[in-house]
Design an enzyme around this catalytic site. Structure first.
Site, PDB file in Angstrom:
ATOM      1  N   GLN A 209       0.823  -1.215   0.000  1.00 27.52           N
ATOM      2  CA  GLN A 209       0.000   0.000   0.000  1.00 27.52           C
ATOM      3  C   GLN A 209       0.856   1.264   0.000  1.00 27.52           C
ATOM      4  O   GLN A 209       0.446   2.286  -0.507  1.00 27.52           O
ATOM      5  CB  GLN A 209      -0.866   0.044   1.266  1.00 27.52           C
ATOM      6  CG  GLN A 209      -2.171  -0.712   1.192  1.00 27.52           C
ATOM      7  CD  GLN A 209      -2.825  -0.716   2.576  1.00 27.52           C
ATOM      8  OE1 GLN A 209      -2.265  -1.213   3.538  1.00 27.52           O
ATOM      9  NE2 GLN A 209      -4.018  -0.160   2.662  1.00 27.52           N
TER      10      GLN A 209
ATOM     11  N   ASP B  13       8.510  -3.634  13.669  1.00 24.90           N
ATOM     12  CA  ASP B  13       8.381  -5.064  13.377  1.00 24.90           C
ATOM     13  C   ASP B  13       8.372  -5.329  11.877  1.00 24.90           C
ATOM     14  O   ASP B  13       7.754  -4.584  11.104  1.00 24.90           O
ATOM     15  CB  ASP B  13       7.063  -5.573  13.986  1.00 24.90           C
ATOM     16  CG  ASP B  13       6.900  -7.074  13.832  1.00 24.90           C
ATOM     17  OD1 ASP B  13       7.748  -7.811  14.364  1.00 24.90           O
ATOM     18  OD2 ASP B  13       5.942  -7.512  13.170  1.00 24.90           O
TER      19      ASP B  13
ATOM     20  N   TYR C   9       7.090 -10.425   4.320  1.00 29.65           N
ATOM     21  CA  TYR C   9       6.223  -9.277   4.017  1.00 29.65           C
ATOM     22  C   TYR C   9       6.623  -8.681   2.663  1.00 29.65           C
ATOM     23  O   TYR C   9       7.760  -8.230   2.475  1.00 29.65           O
ATOM     24  CB  TYR C   9       6.295  -8.191   5.106  1.00 29.65           C
ATOM     25  CG  TYR C   9       5.773  -8.626   6.470  1.00 29.65           C
ATOM     26  CD1 TYR C   9       5.010  -9.780   6.630  1.00 29.65           C
ATOM     27  CD2 TYR C   9       6.038  -7.871   7.603  1.00 29.65           C
ATOM     28  CE1 TYR C   9       4.535 -10.170   7.884  1.00 29.65           C
ATOM     29  CE2 TYR C   9       5.567  -8.253   8.861  1.00 29.65           C
ATOM     30  CZ  TYR C   9       4.820  -9.411   8.983  1.00 29.65           C
ATOM     31  OH  TYR C   9       4.357  -9.806  10.230  1.00 29.65           O
TER      32      TYR C   9
ATOM     33  N   SER D 274       6.365 -17.195  16.849  1.00 33.06           N
ATOM     34  CA  SER D 274       5.109 -16.518  16.524  1.00 33.06           C
ATOM     35  C   SER D 274       4.049 -17.564  16.217  1.00 33.06           C
ATOM     36  O   SER D 274       4.232 -18.382  15.305  1.00 33.06           O
ATOM     37  CB  SER D 274       5.299 -15.574  15.328  1.00 33.06           C
ATOM     38  OG  SER D 274       4.079 -14.938  15.022  1.00 33.06           O
TER      39      SER D 274
ATOM     40  N   LEU E 227      -6.342  -4.071  16.061  1.00 36.42           N
ATOM     41  CA  LEU E 227      -7.626  -3.573  15.545  1.00 36.42           C
ATOM     42  C   LEU E 227      -8.360  -4.653  14.738  1.00 36.42           C
ATOM     43  O   LEU E 227      -9.326  -4.339  14.039  1.00 36.42           O
ATOM     44  CB  LEU E 227      -7.389  -2.342  14.656  1.00 36.42           C
ATOM     45  CG  LEU E 227      -6.740  -1.152  15.364  1.00 36.42           C
ATOM     46  CD1 LEU E 227      -6.444  -0.019  14.364  1.00 36.42           C
ATOM     47  CD2 LEU E 227      -7.647  -0.640  16.481  1.00 36.42           C
TER      48      LEU E 227
ATOM     49  N   GLY F 233      -0.508  -1.213  13.235  1.00 41.91           N
ATOM     50  CA  GLY F 233      -0.264  -1.084  11.801  1.00 41.91           C
ATOM     51  C   GLY F 233      -1.011   0.141  11.318  1.00 41.91           C
ATOM     52  O   GLY F 233      -1.981   0.569  11.946  1.00 41.91           O
TER      53      GLY F 233
ATOM     54  N   GLN G 261      -3.117   7.931  10.844  1.00 44.37           N
ATOM     55  CA  GLN G 261      -3.553   6.794  11.688  1.00 44.37           C
ATOM     56  C   GLN G 261      -2.532   6.537  12.800  1.00 44.37           C
ATOM     57  O   GLN G 261      -2.906   6.256  13.940  1.00 44.37           O
ATOM     58  CB  GLN G 261      -3.713   5.522  10.843  1.00 44.37           C
ATOM     59  CG  GLN G 261      -4.876   5.559   9.857  1.00 44.37           C
ATOM     60  CD  GLN G 261      -4.920   4.313   8.964  1.00 44.37           C
ATOM     61  OE1 GLN G 261      -3.978   3.534   8.919  1.00 44.37           O
ATOM     62  NE2 GLN G 261      -6.011   4.159   8.235  1.00 44.37           N
TER      63      GLN G 261
ATOM     64  N   GLU H 206      -3.136   9.099  15.436  1.00 43.16           N
ATOM     65  CA  GLU H 206      -4.357   8.795  16.201  1.00 43.16           C
ATOM     66  C   GLU H 206      -4.099   7.619  17.157  1.00 43.16           C
ATOM     67  O   GLU H 206      -4.439   7.685  18.342  1.00 43.16           O
ATOM     68  CB  GLU H 206      -5.513   8.436  15.248  1.00 43.16           C
ATOM     69  CG  GLU H 206      -6.769   8.012  16.007  1.00 43.16           C
ATOM     70  CD  GLU H 206      -7.918   7.547  15.114  1.00 43.16           C
ATOM     71  OE1 GLU H 206      -7.966   7.894  13.919  1.00 43.16           O
ATOM     72  OE2 GLU H 206      -8.785   6.813  15.652  1.00 43.16           O
ATOM     73  N   ASN H 207      -3.475   6.568  16.642  1.00 39.58           N
ATOM     74  CA  ASN H 207      -3.280   5.360  17.445  1.00 39.58           C
ATOM     75  C   ASN H 207      -2.367   5.614  18.647  1.00 39.58           C
ATOM     76  O   ASN H 207      -2.535   5.000  19.708  1.00 39.58           O
ATOM     77  CB  ASN H 207      -2.763   4.215  16.572  1.00 39.58           C
ATOM     78  CG  ASN H 207      -3.769   3.843  15.479  1.00 39.58           C
ATOM     79  OD1 ASN H 207      -4.932   4.252  15.546  1.00 39.58           O
ATOM     80  ND2 ASN H 207      -3.342   3.108  14.478  1.00 39.58           N
TER      81      ASN H 207
HETATM   82  N1  LIG Z   1       3.438 -12.563  13.522  1.00 35.97           N
HETATM   83  C1  LIG Z   1       2.422 -12.594  12.704  1.00 35.97           C
HETATM   84  O1  LIG Z   1       2.005 -13.654  12.212  1.00 35.97           O
HETATM   85  C2  LIG Z   1       1.767 -11.294  12.330  1.00 35.97           C
HETATM   86  C3  LIG Z   1       0.559 -11.311  11.612  1.00 35.97           C
HETATM   87  C4  LIG Z   1      -0.024 -10.075  11.319  1.00 35.97           C
HETATM   88  C5  LIG Z   1       0.569  -8.900  11.709  1.00 35.97           C
HETATM   89  N2  LIG Z   1       1.771  -8.926  12.386  1.00 35.97           N
HETATM   90  C6  LIG Z   1       2.454  -7.667  12.784  1.00 35.97           C
HETATM   91  O2  LIG Z   1       1.570  -6.834  13.517  1.00 35.97           O
HETATM   92  C7  LIG Z   1       1.453  -5.578  12.859  1.00 35.97           C
HETATM   93  C8  LIG Z   1       0.088  -4.996  13.100  1.00 35.97           C
HETATM   94  O3  LIG Z   1      -0.914  -5.883  12.564  1.00 35.97           O
HETATM   95  P1  LIG Z   1      -2.092  -5.270  11.724  1.00 35.97           P
HETATM   96  O4  LIG Z   1      -1.542  -4.376  10.660  1.00 35.97           O
HETATM   97  O5  LIG Z   1      -2.985  -6.383  11.324  1.00 35.97           O
HETATM   98  O6  LIG Z   1      -2.777  -4.369  12.873  1.00 35.97           O
HETATM   99  P2  LIG Z   1      -4.264  -3.787  13.019  1.00 35.97           P
HETATM  100  O7  LIG Z   1      -4.134  -2.675  13.985  1.00 35.97           O
HETATM  101  O8  LIG Z   1      -5.216  -4.872  13.359  1.00 35.97           O
HETATM  102  O9  LIG Z   1      -4.649  -3.236  11.577  1.00 35.97           O
HETATM  103  C9  LIG Z   1      -3.955  -2.152  11.025  1.00 35.97           C
HETATM  104  C10 LIG Z   1      -4.726  -1.600   9.838  1.00 35.97           C
HETATM  105  O10 LIG Z   1      -5.957  -1.018  10.284  1.00 35.97           O
HETATM  106  C11 LIG Z   1      -6.166   0.238   9.619  1.00 35.97           C
HETATM  107  N3  LIG Z   1      -6.047   1.284  10.642  1.00 35.97           N
HETATM  108  C12 LIG Z   1      -5.051   1.458  11.562  1.00 35.97           C
HETATM  109  N4  LIG Z   1      -5.297   2.514  12.354  1.00 35.97           N
HETATM  110  C13 LIG Z   1      -6.478   3.018  11.937  1.00 35.97           C
HETATM  111  C14 LIG Z   1      -7.250   4.118  12.388  1.00 35.97           C
HETATM  112  N5  LIG Z   1      -6.860   4.870  13.415  1.00 35.97           N
HETATM  113  N6  LIG Z   1      -8.426   4.367  11.739  1.00 35.97           N
HETATM  114  C15 LIG Z   1      -8.833   3.607  10.706  1.00 35.97           C
HETATM  115  N7  LIG Z   1      -8.123   2.549  10.238  1.00 35.97           N
HETATM  116  C16 LIG Z   1      -6.961   2.259  10.854  1.00 35.97           C
HETATM  117  C17 LIG Z   1      -5.060   0.346   8.561  1.00 35.97           C
HETATM  118  O11 LIG Z   1      -5.489  -0.293   7.358  1.00 35.97           O
HETATM  119  P3  LIG Z   1      -6.293   0.459   6.176  1.00 35.97           P
HETATM  120  O12 LIG Z   1      -6.154   1.947   6.371  1.00 35.97           O
HETATM  121  O13 LIG Z   1      -5.662  -0.041   4.934  1.00 35.97           O
HETATM  122  O14 LIG Z   1      -7.699  -0.031   6.344  1.00 35.97           O
HETATM  123  C18 LIG Z   1      -3.947  -0.477   9.171  1.00 35.97           C
HETATM  124  O15 LIG Z   1      -3.018  -0.957   8.221  1.00 35.97           O
HETATM  125  C19 LIG Z   1       1.816  -5.881  11.400  1.00 35.97           C
HETATM  126  O16 LIG Z   1       2.227  -4.746  10.675  1.00 35.97           O
HETATM  127  C20 LIG Z   1       2.918  -6.883  11.571  1.00 35.97           C
HETATM  128  O17 LIG Z   1       4.143  -6.210  11.866  1.00 35.97           O
HETATM  129  C21 LIG Z   1       2.348 -10.106  12.709  1.00 35.97           C
END
Ligand SMILES: NC(=O)c1ccc[n+]([C@@H]2O[C@H](COP(=O)([O-])OP(=O)(O)OC[C@H]3O[C@@H](n4cnc5c(N)ncnc54)[C@H](OP(=O)(O)O)[C@@H]3O)[C@@H](O)[C@H]2O)c1
Length: 323
Positions: A27, A49, A54, A154, A212, A286, A292, A295-296
């Site tokens: 993205q 991380d 990725y 993990s 999230l 993320g 974002q 905000e987070n």
């Molecule tokens: N070990 C593993 O197997 C594993 C698996 C998954 C992730 N991870 C790690 O954990 C990190 C976080 O996971 P995740 O990205 O899934 O976290 P998440 O917090 O569940 O989702 C993040 C996504 O939500 C949206 N977002 C974030 N803040 C927002 C806000 N304030 N308002 C509206 N939308 C918002 C964004 O996507 P959009 O704007 O595109 O909608 C963002 O990319 C990853 O980057 C990675 O480093 C590890």
């Protein structure tokens, strides 16, 4: 921002951190990726991380380039990578934690990241086809060779983590110190029950992911999939059923009055909910844009507002929806 010890290790990580799954190399262009990292850093985050898989290595390249441009002192930040799935084809290159791949993989990741070492290295999933002892020795050697400082797992089962720890203990090897599991209001079982004995038995620390639930907990999927969201990305279609689940979205709606009372957004409430768990060393957030991230970051102000009474109300609002 508070800094918490990674389990029983001496390393301190910011209670909120930033990850690059989905976004980096898919993205986000280089400029936005760097802007997000700068916003995270300005807010006090010290852990970034990443994983080999990725964007097929591109995410490490982008983070490496960003770190070079941002030029922060190396002592001040923590970077991770992870191995298991691999990014090239071949009998020793996919779905493996064998010694050959791990010791090759770390060199390739360091090159992409333009770093001499990573702080944390994770075995991204368990590998049933490699003897655990072989993996534990390889992770120990990675650390002994100065290419990583701490290792962990993990999404391993509690028994697998315990067994790896015991092998390392028996042979005086570097032990696994952290796990990276999914943890959010809708996904609690592993962190709260399965791993519970390990926190004291092995001193396990947690770097948790998807606070999230990929965006579901922000409330933005209540009216369908927004065009500029993760749910609209074709590779991410496997998430859409969960992101648009009517029962979960209704539960998110019933969190709204709680967020309003606490004067925060739904995203901040959901992130703070993860961080308030003392077993969680850092919540990996993320973001697809710097706004974002900013905000987070506000979630740190919400953590102290999560009294037992507020936690009970969150449980009641989401009862029966968590797995
Ligand atoms: N070990 C593993 O197997 C594993 C698996 C998954 C992730 N991870 C790690 O954990 C990190 C976080 O996971 P995740 O990205 O899934 O976290 P998440 O917090 O569940 O989702 C993040 C996504 O939500 C949206 N977002 C974030 N803040 C927002 C806000 N304030 N308002 C509206 N939308 C918002 C964004 O996507 P959009 O704007 O595109 O909608 C963002 O990319 C990853 O980057 C990675 O480093 C590890």
């Amino acid at each position: 921002m508070k800094y918490k010890r990674l389990g029983s290790s001496g390393l301190k990580v910011s209670e909120l951190s930033f990850g690059s799954w989905v976004t980096y190399g898919n993205q986000l262009d280089m400029g936005t990726a760097r802007e997000c990292m700068a916003a995270a850093w300005d807010g006090g985050m010290n852990f970034f991380d990443n994983a080999e898989v990725y964007a097929g290595g591109k995410s490490e390249e982008i983070m490496g380039e960003a770190l070079k441009k941002l030029a922060w002192p190396r002592l001040k930040y923590v970077v991770s990578t992870k191995f298991y799935w691999g990014i090239t084809d071949g009998p020793n290159e996919k779905n493996t934690l064998n010694r050959k791949y791990l010791l090759h993989g770390i060199d390739a990741s360091l090159k992409r990241l333009q770093l001499d070492y990573v702080d944390l290295v994770f075995c991204h999933r368990p590998d049933p086809n490699t003897p655990l002892e072989e993996t534990v020795y390889a992770m120990h050697d990675m650390i002994a060779r100065g290419k990583a400082l701490y290792w962990g797992t993990s999404e391993w089962g509690a028994n697998e983590i315990r067994e790896a720890w015991q092998i390392a203990d028996r042979h005086h090897l570097h032990k696994p110190v952290m796990e990276q599991p999914e943890y959010n209001i809708f996904h609690r079982e592993r962190v709260e029950r399965e791993y519970a004995p390990l926190y004291d038995q092995t001193g396990l620390g947690l770097t948790t992911w998807s606070p999230l639930a990929s965006g579901l907990l922000t409330g933005k999927y209540r009216g369908g999939v927004p065009p500029d969201s993760r749910g609209a990305i074709s590779r991410m279609q496997f998430l859409v059923a969960s992101l648009t689940d009517p029962a979960k979205n209704a539960a998110v709606g019933s969190l709204e009055p709680i967020a309003q009372e606490l004067n925060c957004s739904l995203a901040q409430l959901a992130i703070a909910w993860c961080a308030r768990n003392p077993r969680v060393s850092t919540v990996i957030t993320g973001a697809s844009r710097a706004s974002q991230v900013r905000e987070n970051l506000g979630a740190v102000e919400v953590i102290p507002k999560l009294t037992p009474e507020v936690m009970r109300r969150i449980d009641a609002a989401t009862a029966g929806k968590a797995d």
